[in-house]
Design an enzyme around this catalytic site. Structure first.
Site, PDB file in Angstrom:
ATOM      1  N   ASP A 128       0.806  -1.233   0.000  1.00 28.97           N
ATOM      2  CA  ASP A 128       0.000   0.000   0.000  1.00 28.97           C
ATOM      3  C   ASP A 128       0.838   1.283   0.000  1.00 28.97           C
ATOM      4  OD1 ASP A 128      -2.095  -1.760   0.193  1.00 28.97           O
ATOM      5  OD2 ASP A 128      -2.442  -1.426   2.331  1.00 28.97           O
ATOM      6  N   LYS A 212     -14.663  12.475 -29.541  1.00 28.97           N
ATOM      7  CA  LYS A 212     -13.426  12.733 -30.310  1.00 28.97           C
ATOM      8  C   LYS A 212     -12.919  11.458 -30.991  1.00 28.97           C
ATOM      9  CE  LYS A 212     -11.520  16.216 -27.242  1.00 28.97           C
ATOM     10  NZ  LYS A 212     -10.575  16.252 -26.133  1.00 28.97           N
TER      11      LYS A 212
HETATM   12  O1  F6P Z   1      -2.491  -3.911   3.206  1.00 31.44           O
HETATM   13  C1  F6P Z   1      -2.301  -4.724   2.092  1.00 31.44           C
HETATM   14  C2  F6P Z   1      -3.634  -5.148   1.518  1.00 31.44           C
HETATM   15  O2  F6P Z   1      -3.390  -5.985   0.420  1.00 31.44           O
HETATM   16  C3  F6P Z   1      -4.573  -4.008   1.127  1.00 31.44           C
HETATM   17  O3  F6P Z   1      -4.214  -3.421  -0.093  1.00 31.44           O
HETATM   18  C4  F6P Z   1      -5.884  -4.716   1.121  1.00 31.44           C
HETATM   19  O4  F6P Z   1      -6.963  -3.825   1.290  1.00 31.44           O
HETATM   20  C5  F6P Z   1      -5.751  -5.641   2.306  1.00 31.44           C
HETATM   21  O5  F6P Z   1      -4.365  -5.865   2.485  1.00 31.44           O
HETATM   22  C6  F6P Z   1      -6.434  -6.963   2.184  1.00 31.44           C
HETATM   23  O6  F6P Z   1      -6.283  -7.609   3.398  1.00 31.44           O
HETATM   24  P1  F6P Z   1      -6.517  -9.156   3.675  1.00 31.44           P
HETATM   25  O7  F6P Z   1      -5.319  -9.900   3.175  1.00 31.44           O
HETATM   26  O8  F6P Z   1      -6.635  -9.270   5.154  1.00 31.44           O
HETATM   27  O9  F6P Z   1      -7.752  -9.546   2.930  1.00 31.44           O
END
Ligand code: F6P
Length: 320
Positions: A128, A212
């Site tokens: 992230d 366009k």
């Molecule tokens: O923080 C990393 C991440 O992949 C986020 O982008 C996503 O929202 C979340 O983890 C998903 O979490 P989990 O693996 O708990 O479903």
């Protein structure tokens, strides 16, 4: 500093293994004993660890995931869980703990730091890229590359069918992945949670482009903006453009780390050990303006990392 622990917590990110490898090998060179705690915070709660030696981390530099496994530990969010983790550290004479993870993990580390004398260092690793105190986290570059490759494949259908695609990328409540991927793929529109958007403006922009002669288009949307399936339907209804949504999902978290993610992992690990050898704790290492540095753990936890909105603006200028 004689014994250090290392744990990977929260969402796995490509390059975590490179960080475990570097921590282990650098620490062993400095004659430190290394305990690898299993399953993130759960390993600290249950006293589950293995001794890591230079050969234990052989052949993992190029691999995704984490050999120590990870978890989103509910127990660690309780006072009791934190106390158990502190006891594990004390019982095993752990002088320093390296926590490899993202914001959630660092908040956990901060809570733990109030209950232990063990020096804690955070290594930012999350796709992230939302950790304050570092321009980039381990795994972000890899996730962006993976998403770009995926979008390039989707483009084939998009062009062949003259469709609009709403491509949903990860990032939780933040738009770092979306903004970077959007710019890198030449998206017509980039939607991030940090910028309020008006659906009517989206429809208008698509209609103008269609007028366009540009009949296909990519919208890169961060998962944090809300329901992308609904958005795709509304775009179709309001513009007449055949529209699909595609969720890139967990492929963004997997796969071999890029050279950059491996490099950051190695440099961050080196800094983490340097801090511990200087008896410094409660720090998060990071990359700031090309320099490997560190900031206070609490500051990192309590400060929101700003998204460079210029990236989103530039994406929209470049697509004209
Ligand atoms: O923080 C990393 C991440 O992949 C986020 O982008 C996503 O929202 C979340 O983890 C998903 O979490 P989990 O693996 O708990 O479903």
């Amino acid at each position: 500093m004689r014994t250090i622990g290392v744990a990977t917590c929260g969402g796995d990110a490509p390059g975590m293994n490179a960080a475990i490898r570097a921590i282990t090998r650098i620490a062993c060179t400095k004659n430190l004993k290394v305990l690898g705690f299993e399953n993130g915070w759960n390993g600290l709660i249950t006293n589950a660890f293995r001794h890591l030696l230079p050969h234990s981390v052989m052949g993992i530099l190029h691999t995704g995931g984490t050999i120590l496994r990870t978890s989103r530990s509910l127990e660690f969010r309780t006072e009791e869980g934190i106390k158990k983790a502190a006891e594990t550290l004390a019982n095993n004479n752990v002088d320093g703990l390296v926590v490899i993870g993202g914001n959630g993990s660092f908040n956990g580390a901060l809570a733990l730091s109030k209950e232990t004398d063990t020096k804690i260092i955070g290594i930012p690793a999350t796709i992230d890229n939302d950790v304050f105190g570092t321009n980039e986290t381990i795994g972000f570059d890899t996730a962006v590359d993976t998403a770009v490759v995926a979008v390039d494949k989707i483009r084939d259908t998009m062009v062949s069918f003259k469709r609009v695609f709403v491509i949903e990328v990860m990032g939780r409540e933040r738009g770092f992945i979306a903004a970077t991927v959007g710019l890198a793929v030449g998206a017509e529109i980039v939607l991030v949670p940090e910028i309020q958007f008006d659906k009517n403006q989206v429809f208008k922009s698509i209609k103008e482009k269609r007028a366009k002669g540009k009949r296909s288009g990519i919208i890169v949307a961060a998962e944090g903006i809300g329901d992308c399936q609904k958005l795709a339907q509304e775009i179709e209804e309001n513009t007449g453009a055949e529209t699909r949504r595609s969720v890139l999902g967990y492929i963004q978290r997997g796969g071999n780390p890029s050279a950059r993610s491996r490099l950051l992992a190695s440099l961050f690990a080196n800094k983490a050990i340097e801090l511990l050898l200087n008896e410094q704790g409660n720090r998060v290492v990071g990359l700031q303006d090309g320099t490997i540095t560190s900031i206070d753990l609490e500051t990192s936890c309590k400060t929101e990392k700003p998204l460079e909105l210029d990236l989103v603006n530039l994406a929209s200028i470049l697509t004209r």
